[in-house]
Design a protein around this motif. Structure first.
Motif, PDB file in Angstrom:
ATOM      1  N   SER A 214      -5.646 -27.494  57.357  1.00 60.34           N
ATOM      2  CA  SER A 214      -6.308 -26.467  58.143  1.00 60.34           C
ATOM      3  C   SER A 214      -5.531 -25.165  58.070  1.00 60.34           C
ATOM      4  CB  SER A 214      -6.420 -26.911  59.602  1.00 60.34           C
ATOM      5  OG  SER A 214      -5.135 -27.025  60.148  1.00 60.34           O
ATOM      6  N   HIS A 215      -6.089 -24.134  58.650  1.00 60.42           N
ATOM      7  CA  HIS A 215      -5.451 -22.827  58.662  1.00 60.42           C
ATOM      8  C   HIS A 215      -4.139 -22.876  59.451  1.00 60.42           C
ATOM      9  CE1 HIS A 215      -4.910 -18.542  58.725  1.00 60.42           C
ATOM     10  NE2 HIS A 215      -4.898 -18.543  60.049  1.00 60.42           N
ATOM     11  N   GLU A 216      -4.078 -23.703  60.509  1.00 62.16           N
ATOM     12  CA  GLU A 216      -2.875 -23.792  61.321  1.00 62.16           C
ATOM     13  C   GLU A 216      -1.705 -24.378  60.539  1.00 62.16           C
ATOM     14  OE1 GLU A 216      -5.828 -25.008  62.478  1.00 62.16           O
ATOM     15  OE2 GLU A 216      -6.276 -23.418  63.898  1.00 62.16           O
ATOM     16  N   SER A 217      -2.004 -25.320  59.639  1.00 65.48           N
ATOM     17  CA  SER A 217      -0.914 -25.908  58.878  1.00 65.48           C
ATOM     18  C   SER A 217      -0.395 -24.958  57.813  1.00 65.48           C
ATOM     19  CB  SER A 217      -1.360 -27.221  58.231  1.00 65.48           C
ATOM     20  OG  SER A 217      -2.347 -26.965  57.258  1.00 65.48           O
ATOM     21  N   MET A 218      -1.170 -23.966  57.428  1.00 68.36           N
ATOM     22  CA  MET A 218      -0.735 -23.005  56.420  1.00 68.36           C
ATOM     23  C   MET A 218       0.084 -21.872  57.028  1.00 68.36           C
ATOM     24  SD  MET A 218      -1.764 -24.268  53.662  1.00 68.36           S
ATOM     25  CE  MET A 218      -1.639 -22.961  52.471  1.00 68.36           C
ATOM     26  N   GLU A 219       0.097 -21.744  58.354  1.00 69.45           N
ATOM     27  CA  GLU A 219       0.817 -20.647  58.986  1.00 69.45           C
ATOM     28  C   GLU A 219       2.319 -20.760  58.759  1.00 69.45           C
ATOM     29  OE1 GLU A 219      -0.281 -20.630  63.048  1.00 69.45           O
ATOM     30  OE2 GLU A 219      -2.216 -19.705  62.666  1.00 69.45           O
ATOM     31  N   SER A 220       2.831 -21.970  58.652  1.00 67.12           N
ATOM     32  CA  SER A 220       4.261 -22.130  58.450  1.00 67.12           C
ATOM     33  C   SER A 220       4.694 -21.650  57.067  1.00 67.12           C
ATOM     34  CB  SER A 220       4.668 -23.585  58.650  1.00 67.12           C
ATOM     35  OG  SER A 220       4.007 -24.392  57.700  1.00 67.12           O
ATOM     36  N   TYR A 221       3.774 -21.621  56.109  1.00 63.94           N
ATOM     37  CA  TYR A 221       4.125 -21.155  54.775  1.00 63.94           C
ATOM     38  C   TYR A 221       4.121 -19.625  54.693  1.00 63.94           C
ATOM     39  CZ  TYR A 221       3.186 -25.983  53.510  1.00 63.94           C
ATOM     40  OH  TYR A 221       3.197 -27.349  53.447  1.00 63.94           O
ATOM     41  N   GLU A 222       3.432 -18.983  55.611  1.00 65.37           N
ATOM     42  CA  GLU A 222       3.314 -17.531  55.557  1.00 65.37           C
ATOM     43  C   GLU A 222       4.595 -16.827  55.988  1.00 65.37           C
ATOM     44  OE1 GLU A 222       0.016 -16.646  58.000  1.00 65.37           O
ATOM     45  OE2 GLU A 222      -1.435 -17.588  56.668  1.00 65.37           O
ATOM     46  N   ILE A 223       5.259 -17.369  56.989  1.00 63.02           N
ATOM     47  CA  ILE A 223       6.455 -16.744  57.544  1.00 63.02           C
ATOM     48  C   ILE A 223       7.646 -17.654  57.280  1.00 63.02           C
ATOM     49  CG2 ILE A 223       7.581 -15.924  59.630  1.00 63.02           C
ATOM     50  CD1 ILE A 223       4.790 -15.469  60.783  1.00 63.02           C
ATOM     51  N   SER A 224       8.677 -17.087  56.735  1.00 60.80           N
ATOM     52  CA  SER A 224       9.887 -17.858  56.480  1.00 60.80           C
ATOM     53  C   SER A 224      10.649 -18.032  57.796  1.00 60.80           C
ATOM     54  CB  SER A 224      10.758 -17.122  55.468  1.00 60.80           C
ATOM     55  OG  SER A 224      11.983 -17.795  55.313  1.00 60.80           O
ATOM     56  N   PRO A 225      11.206 -19.205  58.050  1.00 61.62           N
ATOM     57  CA  PRO A 225      11.966 -19.388  59.287  1.00 61.62           C
ATOM     58  C   PRO A 225      13.319 -18.693  59.261  1.00 61.62           C
ATOM     59  CG  PRO A 225      12.041 -21.374  57.974  1.00 61.62           C
ATOM     60  CD  PRO A 225      11.096 -20.425  57.282  1.00 61.62           C
ATOM     61  N   PHE A 226      13.724 -18.224  58.089  1.00 57.89           N
ATOM     62  CA  PHE A 226      15.013 -17.554  57.961  1.00 57.89           C
ATOM     63  C   PHE A 226      14.816 -16.055  57.920  1.00 57.89           C
ATOM     64  CE2 PHE A 226      15.369 -21.693  55.910  1.00 57.89           C
ATOM     65  CZ  PHE A 226      16.334 -22.248  56.714  1.00 57.89           C
ATOM     66  N   ILE A 227      15.771 -15.340  58.483  1.00 60.06           N
ATOM     67  CA  ILE A 227      15.697 -13.891  58.581  1.00 60.06           C
ATOM     68  C   ILE A 227      16.714 -13.287  57.625  1.00 60.06           C
ATOM     69  CG2 ILE A 227      15.992 -11.941  60.130  1.00 60.06           C
ATOM     70  CD1 ILE A 227      15.303 -13.784  62.420  1.00 60.06           C
ATOM     71  N   ASN A 228      16.358 -12.185  57.083  1.00 58.83           N
ATOM     72  CA  ASN A 228      17.263 -11.439  56.234  1.00 58.83           C
ATOM     73  C   ASN A 228      18.489 -11.034  57.053  1.00 58.83           C
ATOM     74  OD1 ASN A 228      18.531  -9.666  54.549  1.00 58.83           O
ATOM     75  ND2 ASN A 228      16.689  -8.518  54.017  1.00 58.83           N
ATOM     76  N   ARG A 229      19.665 -11.030  56.439  1.00 57.31           N
ATOM     77  CA  ARG A 229      20.891 -10.677  57.173  1.00 57.31           C
ATOM     78  C   ARG A 229      20.820  -9.276  57.751  1.00 57.31           C
ATOM     79  NH1 ARG A 229      26.082 -12.882  53.799  1.00 57.31           N
ATOM     80  NH2 ARG A 229      25.502 -15.063  53.852  1.00 57.31           N
ATOM     81  N   ARG A 230      20.147  -8.417  57.077  1.00 58.25           N
ATOM     82  CA  ARG A 230      20.048  -7.034  57.527  1.00 58.25           C
ATOM     83  C   ARG A 230      19.338  -6.932  58.876  1.00 58.25           C
ATOM     84  NH1 ARG A 230      17.521  -2.522  53.664  1.00 58.25           N
ATOM     85  NH2 ARG A 230      19.077  -0.994  54.190  1.00 58.25           N
ATOM     86  N   TYR A 231      18.335  -7.794  59.093  1.00 58.19           N
ATOM     87  CA  TYR A 231      17.534  -7.734  60.317  1.00 58.19           C
ATOM     88  C   TYR A 231      17.922  -8.790  61.347  1.00 58.19           C
ATOM     89  CZ  TYR A 231      14.699  -4.845  57.315  1.00 58.19           C
ATOM     90  OH  TYR A 231      14.276  -3.864  56.470  1.00 58.19           O
ATOM     91  N   ALA A 232      18.946  -9.560  61.064  1.00 58.79           N
ATOM     92  CA  ALA A 232      19.309 -10.656  61.965  1.00 58.79           C
ATOM     93  C   ALA A 232      19.788 -10.160  63.324  1.00 58.79           C
ATOM     94  CB  ALA A 232      20.383 -11.519  61.322  1.00 58.79           C
ATOM     95  N   ASN A 233      20.449  -9.039  63.372  1.00 62.47           N
ATOM     96  CA  ASN A 233      21.000  -8.541  64.632  1.00 62.47           C
ATOM     97  C   ASN A 233      20.094  -7.536  65.329  1.00 62.47           C
ATOM     98  OD1 ASN A 233      23.338 -10.060  64.422  1.00 62.47           O
ATOM     99  ND2 ASN A 233      24.296  -8.544  63.101  1.00 62.47           N
ATOM    100  N   THR A 234      18.881  -7.366  64.873  1.00 62.45           N
ATOM    101  CA  THR A 234      17.991  -6.392  65.501  1.00 62.45           C
ATOM    102  C   THR A 234      17.323  -6.930  66.755  1.00 62.45           C
ATOM    103  OG1 THR A 234      16.153  -7.060  64.090  1.00 62.45           O
ATOM    104  CG2 THR A 234      17.529  -5.214  63.334  1.00 62.45           C
ATOM    105  N   PHE A 235      17.416  -8.235  67.005  1.00 63.15           N
ATOM    106  CA  PHE A 235      16.762  -8.795  68.181  1.00 63.15           C
ATOM    107  C   PHE A 235      17.469  -8.371  69.465  1.00 63.15           C
ATOM    108  CE2 PHE A 235      15.517 -11.903  64.937  1.00 63.15           C
ATOM    109  CZ  PHE A 235      14.157 -11.758  65.047  1.00 63.15           C
ATOM    110  N   ILE A 236      18.789  -8.291  69.396  1.00 63.66           N
ATOM    111  CA  ILE A 236      19.567  -7.909  70.570  1.00 63.66           C
ATOM    112  C   ILE A 236      20.281  -6.602  70.252  1.00 63.66           C
ATOM    113  CG2 ILE A 236      21.435  -8.586  72.112  1.00 63.66           C
ATOM    114  CD1 ILE A 236      20.798 -11.468  71.479  1.00 63.66           C
ATOM    115  N   SER A 237      20.137  -5.662  71.136  1.00 62.74           N
ATOM    116  CA  SER A 237      20.760  -4.360  70.897  1.00 62.74           C
ATOM    117  C   SER A 237      22.274  -4.463  71.043  1.00 62.74           C
ATOM    118  CB  SER A 237      20.218  -3.330  71.883  1.00 62.74           C
ATOM    119  OG  SER A 237      20.643  -3.639  73.195  1.00 62.74           O
ATOM    120  N   GLN A 238      22.971  -3.461  70.537  1.00 58.93           N
ATOM    121  CA  GLN A 238      24.427  -3.432  70.600  1.00 58.93           C
ATOM    122  C   GLN A 238      24.907  -3.419  72.050  1.00 58.93           C
ATOM    123  OE1 GLN A 238      26.127  -3.596  67.790  1.00 58.93           O
ATOM    124  NE2 GLN A 238      28.154  -3.558  68.696  1.00 58.93           N
ATOM    125  N   GLN A 239      24.218  -2.682  72.904  1.00 60.11           N
ATOM    126  CA  GLN A 239      24.604  -2.611  74.316  1.00 60.11           C
ATOM    127  C   GLN A 239      24.410  -3.961  75.006  1.00 60.11           C
ATOM    128  OE1 GLN A 239      22.404   0.246  76.562  1.00 60.11           O
ATOM    129  NE2 GLN A 239      23.779   0.154  78.319  1.00 60.11           N
TER     130      GLN A 239
END
Length: 103
Positions: free
Chosen positions: A22-47
């Motif tokens: 189904s479409h739901e089972s294909m969603e996991s292939y669309e987005i990689s569970p791993f994040i690029n190192r460059r964007y890994a620290n963007t979730f939490i701000s420096q402050q």
């Protein structure tokens, strides 16, 4: 012959239903569970990161006595086993209180 044809149709239908993606089972292939190192620290701000580190240091300083006792007991295997049965307070009293000059 009819039963064999009916059985093969039912088997083909069962395979089609069970193997359908189904479409739901294909969603996991669309987005990689791993994040690029460059964007890994963007979730939490420096402050926010600095604030979290400061709070952790404060928590370490004002840690209650039972937490220190529990950490001491966790490092000693016999004390940890005793604590699973009787509790950390009793285990600490049995193994460490005598060493520190208590009764």
């Amino acid at each position: 012959m009819k039963s064999l044809l009916l059985l093969s149709i039912l088997a083909a239908l069962a395979v089609a239903v069970l193997c359908y993606e189904s479409h739901e089972s294909m969603e996991s292939y669309e987005i990689s569970p791993f994040i690029n190192r460059r964007y890994a620290n963007t979730f939490i701000s420096q402050q926010q990161r600095w604030r979290n580190k400061a709070q952790e240091r404060i928590r370490e300083r004002i840690k209650p006595a039972y937490e220190f006792n529990r950490e001491a007991c966790d490092d000693f295997k016999l004390c940890e086993r005793y604590a699973t049965i009787y509790g950390y307070n009793a285990a600490y009293n049995r193994y460490f209180r005598q060493l520190r000059g208590g009764k």
